[in-house]
Motif scaffolding. Structure first.
Motif, PDB file in Angstrom:
ATOM      1  N   ASP A 124       0.807  -1.210   0.000  1.00 42.39           N
ATOM      2  CA  ASP A 124       0.000   0.000   0.000  1.00 42.39           C
ATOM      3  C   ASP A 124       0.843   1.263   0.000  1.00 42.39           C
ATOM      4  O   ASP A 124       0.312   2.362   0.065  1.00 42.39           O
ATOM      5  N   GLY A 125       2.168   1.103  -0.057  1.00 43.52           N
ATOM      6  CA  GLY A 125       3.017   2.280  -0.044  1.00 43.52           C
ATOM      7  C   GLY A 125       2.909   3.049   1.252  1.00 43.52           C
ATOM      8  O   GLY A 125       2.905   4.266   1.261  1.00 43.52           O
ATOM      9  N   GLY A 126       2.822   2.340   2.369  1.00 42.02           N
ATOM     10  CA  GLY A 126       2.635   2.973   3.665  1.00 42.02           C
ATOM     11  C   GLY A 126       3.924   3.422   4.299  1.00 42.02           C
ATOM     12  O   GLY A 126       4.911   3.727   3.624  1.00 42.02           O
ATOM     13  N   VAL A 127       3.931   3.398   5.661  1.00 40.85           N
ATOM     14  CA  VAL A 127       5.045   3.981   6.390  1.00 40.85           C
ATOM     15  C   VAL A 127       6.345   3.220   6.154  1.00 40.85           C
ATOM     16  O   VAL A 127       7.415   3.825   6.064  1.00 40.85           O
ATOM     17  N   LEU A 128       6.290   1.904   6.021  1.00 39.86           N
ATOM     18  CA  LEU A 128       7.521   1.154   5.778  1.00 39.86           C
ATOM     19  C   LEU A 128       8.131   1.509   4.435  1.00 39.86           C
ATOM     20  O   LEU A 128       9.355   1.591   4.295  1.00 39.86           O
ATOM     21  N   ASP A 129       7.294   1.721   3.450  1.00 36.20           N
ATOM     22  CA  ASP A 129       7.786   2.108   2.139  1.00 36.20           C
ATOM     23  C   ASP A 129       8.467   3.470   2.207  1.00 36.20           C
ATOM     24  O   ASP A 129       9.517   3.695   1.595  1.00 36.20           O
ATOM     25  N   ALA A 130       7.882   4.390   2.980  1.00 40.54           N
ATOM     26  CA  ALA A 130       8.481   5.717   3.122  1.00 40.54           C
ATOM     27  C   ALA A 130       9.814   5.644   3.849  1.00 40.54           C
ATOM     28  O   ALA A 130      10.782   6.319   3.481  1.00 40.54           O
ATOM     29  N   LEU A 131       9.903   4.796   4.877  1.00 41.81           N
ATOM     30  CA  LEU A 131      11.158   4.641   5.611  1.00 41.81           C
ATOM     31  C   LEU A 131      12.236   4.019   4.730  1.00 41.81           C
ATOM     32  O   LEU A 131      13.405   4.394   4.794  1.00 41.81           O
ATOM     33  N   ALA A 132      11.840   3.058   3.924  1.00 40.51           N
ATOM     34  CA  ALA A 132      12.795   2.439   3.006  1.00 40.51           C
ATOM     35  C   ALA A 132      13.328   3.469   2.018  1.00 40.51           C
ATOM     36  O   ALA A 132      14.521   3.511   1.722  1.00 40.51           O
ATOM     37  N   GLN A 133      12.444   4.306   1.529  1.00 44.80           N
ATOM     38  CA  GLN A 133      12.867   5.326   0.577  1.00 44.80           C
ATOM     39  C   GLN A 133      13.827   6.313   1.227  1.00 44.80           C
ATOM     40  O   GLN A 133      14.807   6.755   0.614  1.00 44.80           O
ATOM     41  N   ASP A 134      13.576   6.672   2.476  1.00 48.01           N
ATOM     42  CA  ASP A 134      14.481   7.570   3.193  1.00 48.01           C
ATOM     43  C   ASP A 134      15.878   6.980   3.286  1.00 48.01           C
ATOM     44  O   ASP A 134      16.881   7.694   3.177  1.00 48.01           O
ATOM     45  N   LEU A 135      15.954   5.665   3.533  1.00 42.06           N
ATOM     46  CA  LEU A 135      17.253   5.015   3.669  1.00 42.06           C
ATOM     47  C   LEU A 135      17.960   4.861   2.331  1.00 42.06           C
ATOM     48  O   LEU A 135      19.187   4.846   2.272  1.00 42.06           O
ATOM     49  N   ARG A 136      17.185   4.756   1.257  1.00 43.02           N
ATOM     50  CA  ARG A 136      17.800   4.621  -0.073  1.00 43.02           C
ATOM     51  C   ARG A 136      18.191   5.971  -0.664  1.00 43.02           C
ATOM     52  O   ARG A 136      19.053   6.038  -1.542  1.00 43.02           O
ATOM     53  N   THR A 137      17.543   7.039  -0.218  1.00 37.26           N
ATOM     54  CA  THR A 137      17.834   8.378  -0.745  1.00 37.26           C
ATOM     55  C   THR A 137      18.116   9.345   0.402  1.00 37.26           C
ATOM     56  O   THR A 137      17.422  10.341   0.564  1.00 37.26           O
ATOM     57  N   PRO A 138      19.130   9.078   1.216  1.00 39.19           N
ATOM     58  CA  PRO A 138      19.361   9.902   2.408  1.00 39.19           C
ATOM     59  C   PRO A 138      19.827  11.308   2.096  1.00 39.19           C
ATOM     60  O   PRO A 138      19.756  12.188   2.962  1.00 39.19           O
ATOM     61  N   TRP A 139      20.315  11.526   0.875  1.00 38.36           N
ATOM     62  CA  TRP A 139      20.839  12.846   0.547  1.00 38.36           C
ATOM     63  C   TRP A 139      19.767  13.932   0.565  1.00 38.36           C
ATOM     64  O   TRP A 139      20.070  15.084   0.852  1.00 38.36           O
ATOM     65  N   ALA A 140      18.517  13.567   0.275  1.00 36.69           N
ATOM     66  CA  ALA A 140      17.473  14.589   0.183  1.00 36.69           C
ATOM     67  C   ALA A 140      17.229  15.257   1.535  1.00 36.69           C
ATOM     68  O   ALA A 140      17.229  16.483   1.653  1.00 36.69           O
ATOM     69  N   ALA A 141      17.032  14.451   2.581  1.00 36.76           N
ATOM     70  CA  ALA A 141      16.804  15.015   3.918  1.00 36.76           C
ATOM     71  C   ALA A 141      18.038  15.750   4.409  1.00 36.76           C
ATOM     72  O   ALA A 141      17.937  16.803   5.057  1.00 36.76           O
ATOM     73  N   TYR A 142      19.214  15.212   4.097  1.00 34.11           N
ATOM     74  CA  TYR A 142      20.454  15.848   4.558  1.00 34.11           C
ATOM     75  C   TYR A 142      20.624  17.236   3.930  1.00 34.11           C
ATOM     76  O   TYR A 142      20.879  18.226   4.628  1.00 34.11           O
ATOM     77  N   MET A 143      20.495  17.323   2.619  1.00 40.49           N
ATOM     78  CA  MET A 143      20.734  18.603   1.945  1.00 40.49           C
ATOM     79  C   MET A 143      19.684  19.633   2.309  1.00 40.49           C
ATOM     80  O   MET A 143      19.974  20.828   2.446  1.00 40.49           O
ATOM     81  N   ARG A 144      18.447  19.195   2.475  1.00 40.14           N
ATOM     82  CA  ARG A 144      17.385  20.124   2.844  1.00 40.14           C
ATOM     83  C   ARG A 144      17.684  20.750   4.207  1.00 40.14           C
ATOM     84  O   ARG A 144      17.607  21.972   4.362  1.00 40.14           O
ATOM     85  N   ARG A 145      18.068  19.913   5.178  1.00 41.50           N
ATOM     86  CA  ARG A 145      18.336  20.438   6.518  1.00 41.50           C
ATOM     87  C   ARG A 145      19.617  21.269   6.537  1.00 41.50           C
ATOM     88  O   ARG A 145      19.696  22.287   7.233  1.00 41.50           O
ATOM     89  N   LEU A 146      20.620  20.836   5.795  1.00 41.24           N
ATOM     90  CA  LEU A 146      21.863  21.603   5.743  1.00 41.24           C
ATOM     91  C   LEU A 146      21.613  22.998   5.186  1.00 41.24           C
ATOM     92  O   LEU A 146      22.086  24.001   5.746  1.00 41.24           O
ATOM     93  N   TRP A 147      20.857  23.083   4.089  1.00 42.54           N
ATOM     94  CA  TRP A 147      20.620  24.392   3.485  1.00 42.54           C
ATOM     95  C   TRP A 147      19.883  25.314   4.458  1.00 42.54           C
ATOM     96  O   TRP A 147      20.215  26.500   4.563  1.00 42.54           O
ATOM     97  N   VAL A 148      18.912  24.801   5.180  1.00 44.58           N
ATOM     98  CA  VAL A 148      18.160  25.635   6.121  1.00 44.58           C
ATOM     99  C   VAL A 148      19.092  26.205   7.187  1.00 44.58           C
ATOM    100  O   VAL A 148      19.011  27.376   7.549  1.00 44.58           O
TER     101      VAL A 148
END
Length: 458
Positions: free
Chosen positions: A377-401
């Motif tokens: 269903d693309g639920g919370v586990l899918d979102a967590l998996a995506q975070d672990l596969r694409t960690p650069w997005a959260a990192y760069m967003r927080r760094l820029w702020v």
């Protein structure tokens, strides 16, 4: 709720937990500054505890996210020594809210507006005494009628004027059109090669305060040059075909021309380089613990108009270089240990990735999200998996702020040690965020479904 037990001697502790433990031990009288469970409110920490009690600018050892035993003891002592002032602050805050209701004031968040003023009153007068209600009423009126207030409401009023909006839109268009031309992708490769040298000097105990390579990057303007590359679509700049050019700094193929904007919400903020003037300053005003040190809203808007059209959306060159360094680090983040991005791995990558992979929450998430238990269903586990596969997005967003906040306050990164403190601090922050999300997901999954009631017969 009792305070959590103390950790073993010699163990480094998260600063947030040290503050929480000390706060819970202060006793009664702090309810207006605390949450339902007894912990300090987020705004209490941001507006009172850190800037007015801990004062990390004067005590740099207390600025880190994780504290050694000596710093833990000092922080605990500082908070406990402030018990009387904090209780008086809570009493003043209650009095000011009462005066606010009597005067019919509704604009602004009372915690943002009064927390620091209440602490000042506690320092100057102690607990409220006879005549305190008159002083409280005068302060509420002063804040309510203060021109150019440094609040989101003041920003909304300032950008709500039609003539001013039209003028700002024209200034944005002119600034965007007068930018220097985009640079060639080869310039990005050269900048990243220098960045790899700098990152290889980090991640080991205490990098030198000065680094010729870091200083050279700043003096050569490699941050500006890199930002000009990202104004044009340049694929493959990170040496990996599966990485987006902008690493999540924009959701577009190229960054768009900034707009003025009319509002913002923390839940729906776009990528950093896609934000309007309103959204860029909204984050600054929302997170600021030292609003009195900011320029007036009019001045903030005037400077942000030019800054939003500058390379990487920043003015200061050392902060732009930090974006390049952060991008180089983010491109090699590999919490799942898949081996992707191994070429060019530096000491900084080894330090951050090894810390992340030791996380029990990451290990559990890895087992759950890459096992044979898909989340159809693309639920919370899918979102967590995506975070672990694409960690650069959260990192760069927080760094820029964080870098943007420093730019607004004219706080450059003078040397490699200060730059690494920011880069590593963001990595720890993203990791702890992910840990909290994993734990919440696992708790939710462990709750058995509610029984389905049997249908009644007619």
């Amino acid at each position: 709720m009792p305070p959590p037990s103390s950790p073993p001697t010699g163990e480094r502790r998260p600063r947030a937990l040290v503050i929480d433990h000390a706060w819970r031990g202060l006793g009664p009288g702090l309810e207006p500054l605390s949450g339902p469970g007894g912990a300090p409110l987020t705004r209490t920490v941001k507006l009172i505890v850190l800037p007015l009690i801990v004062r990390p600018a004067l005590r740099p050892a207390l600025a880190a996210d994780f504290l050694a035993p000596a710093e833990t003891s000092l922080l605990d002592e500082l908070i406990r020594e402030s018990t009387g002032r904090l209780v008086a602050t809570a009493q003043w805050f209650t009095l000011l809210k009462k005066a606010r209701r009597a005067l019919g004031v509704v604009a602004g968040n009372p915690q943002d507006l009064y927390f620091q003023r209440c602490f000042e009153l506690a320092v100057e007068h102690g607990a409220p005494r006879q005549g305190a209600d008159v002083l409280a009423r005068a302060l509420v009126e002063e804040v309510a009628h203060s021109p150019g207030g440094r609040t989101v409401d003041a920003l909304k009023d300032h950008l709500g004027d039609a003539a001013r909006r039209s003028r700002l839109d024209a200034e944005l268009a002119a600034a965007w059109e007068s930018r220097p031309p985009p640079a060639d992708a080869a310039a990005a490769t050269a900048a990243l090669q220098r960045a790899a040298e700098v990152l290889d000097a980090c991640g080991t105990p205490g990098p030198a305060g000065t680094s010729p390579t870091y200083t050279g990057m700043v003096e050569a303007g490699l941050g500006e040059l890199f930002g000009r590359v990202l104004w044009a679509y340049a694929s493959g700049v990170w040496g990996r075909g599966n990485l987006p050019t902008h690493l999540g700094l924009t959701g577009r193929q190229v960054p768009p021309r900034p707009e003025v904007g009319r509002g913002a919400s923390t839940a729906t903020l776009p990528a950093p380089l896609d934000r309007t003037l309103f959204e860029r300053l909204f984050t600054v005003l929302q997170s600021s613990a030292h609003r009195e040190e900011l320029a007036t809203v009019a001045e903030l808007v005037a400077r942000e108009t030019g800054r939003s059209c500058a390379p990487l959306g920043l003015y200061d060159e050392s902060l732009r270089v930090a974006v390049v360094l952060g991008g180089g680090l983010a491109a090699g983040l590999d919490p799942l240990g898949t081996g992707e991005g191994a070429p060019g791995r530096t000491a900084a990558h080894r330090a951050v990735n090894s810390r992340w992979r030791r996380e029990a929450s990451v290990l559990r998430a890895r087992r759950m999200t890459v096992s044979a238990r898909p989340d159809p269903d693309g639920g919370v586990l899918d979102a967590l998996a995506q975070d672990l596969r694409t960690p650069w997005a959260a990192y760069m967003r927080r760094l820029w702020v964080r870098l943007h906040g420093r730019d607004v306050r004219d706080a450059p990164l003078e040397d490699l040690a200060s730059a690494w403190a920011v880069l590593d601090g963001v990595a720890r922050s993203v990791m702890m965020d992910h840990r909290a999300r994993v734990r919440a997901a696992l708790r939710a999954l462990s709750v058995p479904p509610a029984p389905v009631a049997e249908p009644r017969s007619a």
